[in-house]
Design a protein around this motif. Structure first.
Motif, short mmCIF file in Angstrom:
data_model
loop_
_atom_site.label_atom_id
_atom_site.label_comp_id
_atom_site.label_asym_id
_atom_site.label_seq_id
_atom_site.Cartn_x
_atom_site.Cartn_y
_atom_site.Cartn_z
N CYS A 1 0.75 -1.17 0.00
CA CYS A 1 -0.01 -0.14 -0.07
C CYS A 1 0.94 1.26 -0.10
CB CYS A 1 -1.08 -0.08 1.37
SG CYS A 1 -1.91 1.40 1.17
N ARG A 2 1.88 1.03 0.91
CA ARG A 2 2.83 2.35 0.71
C ARG A 2 3.63 2.69 -0.52
NH1 ARG A 2 8.29 3.37 2.22
NH2 ARG A 2 8.46 5.48 3.08
N SER A 3 4.04 1.33 -1.18
CA SER A 3 4.68 1.67 -2.41
C SER A 3 3.72 2.38 -3.47
CB SER A 3 5.05 0.29 -2.84
OG SER A 3 3.93 -0.36 -3.42
N GLN A 4 2.23 2.01 -3.38
CA GLN A 4 1.41 2.58 -4.24
C GLN A 4 1.29 4.22 -4.09
OE1 GLN A 4 0.23 0.39 -7.17
NE2 GLN A 4 2.07 -0.49 -5.94
N LEU A 5 1.28 4.50 -2.84
CA LEU A 5 1.22 5.71 -2.42
C LEU A 5 2.33 6.50 -2.76
CD1 LEU A 5 -0.09 5.44 1.13
CD2 LEU A 5 -1.66 6.49 -0.64
N MET A 6 3.42 5.87 -2.88
CA MET A 6 4.88 6.58 -3.23
C MET A 6 4.81 6.78 -4.79
SD MET A 6 7.45 4.37 -1.00
CE MET A 6 8.68 5.14 -1.22
N TYR A 7 4.05 5.80 -5.61
CA TYR A 7 4.13 5.91 -6.88
C TYR A 7 3.15 7.29 -7.37
CZ TYR A 7 2.56 4.94 -11.91
OH TYR A 7 2.34 4.89 -13.04
N PHE A 8 1.90 7.37 -6.74
CA PHE A 8 1.08 8.61 -6.88
C PHE A 8 1.65 10.00 -6.20
CE2 PHE A 8 -1.58 4.97 -7.74
CZ PHE A 8 -1.89 5.14 -9.17
N ALA A 9 2.18 9.97 -5.35
CA ALA A 9 2.35 11.00 -4.33
C ALA A 9 3.98 11.66 -4.93
CB ALA A 9 2.45 10.84 -2.99
N PRO A 10 4.07 12.99 -4.69
CA PRO A 10 5.50 13.51 -5.06
C PRO A 10 6.41 13.15 -3.73
CG PRO A 10 3.90 15.28 -4.00
CD PRO A 10 3.16 13.87 -4.26
N ARG A 11 7.76 13.15 -4.35
CA ARG A 11 8.83 12.41 -3.37
C ARG A 11 8.83 13.29 -2.14
NH1 ARG A 11 11.42 11.22 -0.15
NH2 ARG A 11 13.60 10.52 -0.17
N GLU A 12 8.58 14.39 -1.97
CA GLU A 12 8.83 15.26 -0.64
C GLU A 12 7.74 14.58 0.41
OE1 GLU A 12 6.83 18.02 -3.66
OE2 GLU A 12 8.50 16.57 -3.57
N SER A 13 6.75 14.00 -0.18
CA SER A 13 5.71 13.59 0.72
C SER A 13 5.84 11.96 1.32
CB SER A 13 4.08 13.71 0.28
OG SER A 13 4.45 12.73 -0.63
N TRP A 14 7.01 11.42 0.81
CA TRP A 14 7.02 9.89 1.08
C TRP A 14 7.49 9.73 2.62
CZ3 TRP A 14 10.65 7.75 -3.40
CH2 TRP A 14 9.86 8.00 -4.39
N ASP A 15 8.17 10.91 3.05
CA ASP A 15 8.61 10.72 4.44
C ASP A 15 7.43 10.69 5.57
OD1 ASP A 15 11.26 10.38 3.60
OD2 ASP A 15 11.65 12.45 3.84
N HIS A 16 6.28 11.03 5.37
CA HIS A 16 5.34 11.15 6.33
C HIS A 16 4.17 10.04 5.92
CE1 HIS A 16 3.34 14.29 3.49
NE2 HIS A 16 2.23 13.40 3.79
N ILE A 17 4.55 9.02 5.15
CA ILE A 17 3.85 7.73 5.18
C ILE A 17 4.38 6.66 6.21
CG2 ILE A 17 2.83 5.98 3.48
CD1 ILE A 17 3.59 7.75 1.35
N ARG A 18 3.49 6.13 6.97
CA ARG A 18 3.85 5.20 8.10
C ARG A 18 3.04 4.02 7.67
NH1 ARG A 18 7.43 8.51 8.27
NH2 ARG A 18 8.31 9.45 10.33
N ILE A 19 3.53 2.99 8.15
CA ILE A 19 3.01 1.50 8.00
C ILE A 19 2.38 1.22 9.31
CG2 ILE A 19 2.96 -0.99 7.25
CD1 ILE A 19 5.49 -0.22 5.45
#
Length: 417
Positions: free
Chosen positions: A191-209
């Protein structure tokens, strides 16, 4: 004694409902840790989807947004209050509504409804002193959450489940929602990887599992059955693949005529499934139970020999965790994050989605080998205890909320051991 924490609001499209019991469990867990949770729902679920006294009690304490917005006075007052509270925030919320608007006239009309709902929700949350708004799922209720947070000037976050929203990521402006959120809780690495695909790089750091979880102590131990029993638990709609299970079970019975099929749940495909069961001559060995409470499901899992979930698309199904905690093996389609829970050949089998032949073969293998079922059941129980325990996941989510409110999220994708 639990620590008193800042008020948080929880929002989703329909709450509480039997198919989203995991959200209610999460809310109850956070309340036990001292959080004040103001439960809100965009729409009231249908009466048939609120099962058991616990859900009925939770429904009674849940604020219904559309229910309140149906009163014109309430809706107009909420807009006036939103403008008076801070005209600039209200203006930014208007711009955000336009930014999150999908293309088309019909979508624009719906966006207007979401904006009106957001003002009603904002007024309610202001009265409750809410300091953070959390939403489950990334569709329309997340749009309402983002607009509400903008009007109030508070942070918002959401839990991403999938897979439905990933099929329409641009429609729901998924990247923008991730970017604006204080944090996003993804239910799996997939799920996180799919979010990373659609979201800009600078927002990846606030995605937690943050895994959905169960309380293992509420499940098992497994009880031997008189006849081999295969169970399905879930909504009876197209995504769950129940027709595949019925076809596979017809093949299984050629080799194991004593086997029985137990189907727990309801939905739009129930009548068609019942008709197919009758056409295959399996009416006497197949039972459709309808929806059951969590306690009833736990009891029926304990008295089954395996759970089968032949879905075409999933996140990480909580029912697989429940079955594994009950000490029974599972057979599930190897889609999305399922492999992060089910070890193929260890705690059950993952099968290619849509493959009736392999599905039937794996069910037959398990029916024929009680010792294999026992080994897999034990392995599944251990997996859930180690990685999908609700109390552990709730403490991790609590830590994330604490960081979100203080401005510094905890380090790492997952909680430290």
């Amino acid at each position: 004694m639990t620590e008193t924490r800042a008020p948080i609001a929880y929002l989703t499209g329909q709450y509480p409902k039997v198919s989203h019991t995991f959200i209610q469990r999460e809310v109850e867990g956070l309340r036990a840790l001292g959080w004040t949770i103001e439960a809100c729902t965009v729409r009231r679920p249908a009466a048939k989807d609120v099962v058991g006294e616990a859900q009925k009690a939770e429904e009674a304490r849940t604020f219904g947004v559309i229910e309140a917005a149906k009163n014109p006075v309430t809706m107009i007052r909420a807009q006036i209050r939103a403008i008076a509270r801070d005209p600039r925030r209200w203006g930014r919320a208007v711009k955000l509504a336009l930014k999150l608007r999908p293309p088309g006239v019909k979508a624009t009309i719906w966006q207007l409804f979401y904006f009106l709902e957001a003002a009603v929700l904002a007024e309610h949350l202001e009265k409750k002193g809410v300091r953070h708004l959390h939403n489950h799922f990334a569709d329309s209720s997340c749009t309402v959450a983002a607009l509400t947070a903008e009007m109030l000037g508070i942070p918002y976050s959401f839990t991403m489940h999938g897979p439905t929203e990933f099929f329409a990521a641009n429609w729901w402006c998924l990247g923008e929602k991730v970017s604006r959120a204080r944090f996003v809780a993804a239910i799996s690495h997939f799920c996180r990887s799919q979010l990373m695909y659609f979201a800009p790089r600078e927002s990846w750091d606030h995605i937690r599992i943050v895994h959905c979880g169960v309380t293992p102590a509420l499940y098992g131990p497994h009880e031997e059955t008189e006849a081999p029993t295969v169970v399905f638990v879930g909504r009876l709609d197209s995504v769950k693949g129940v027709p595949l299970l019925i076809e596979a079970f017809a093949r299984v019975r050629e080799e194991h005529p004593r086997a029985r099929l137990s189907i727990i749940g309801d939905g739009p495909e129930r009548a068609a499934c019942e008709a197919r069961v009758q056409a295959l001559g399996m009416g006497e060995v197949t039972t459709f139970h309808g929806y059951k409470t969590s306690a009833e499901v736990a009891d029926m899992l304990r008295r089954s020999d395996m759970l089968v979930l032949p879905s075409f698309a999933e996140g990480v199904p909580v029912v697989l965790m429940e079955a594994m905690a009950s000490g029974i093996p599972v057979v599930a389609s190897g889609v999305a994050g399922v492999a992060e829970l089910v070890g193929n050949g260890i705690s059950g089998f993952t099968v290619p989605p849509g493959d009736v032949e392999t599905l039937a073969a794996r069910i037959s293998v398990l029916i024929a080998d009680p010792e294999l079922r026992a080994r897999m059941g034990q392995a599944g129980r251990e997996k859930v205890e180690a990685e999908f325990d609700l109390s552990r996941e709730t403490r991790w989510l609590s830590e994330i909320f604490t960081g979100a409110l203080s401005g510094t999220l905890p380090e790492g994708l997952r909680p430290k051991d």
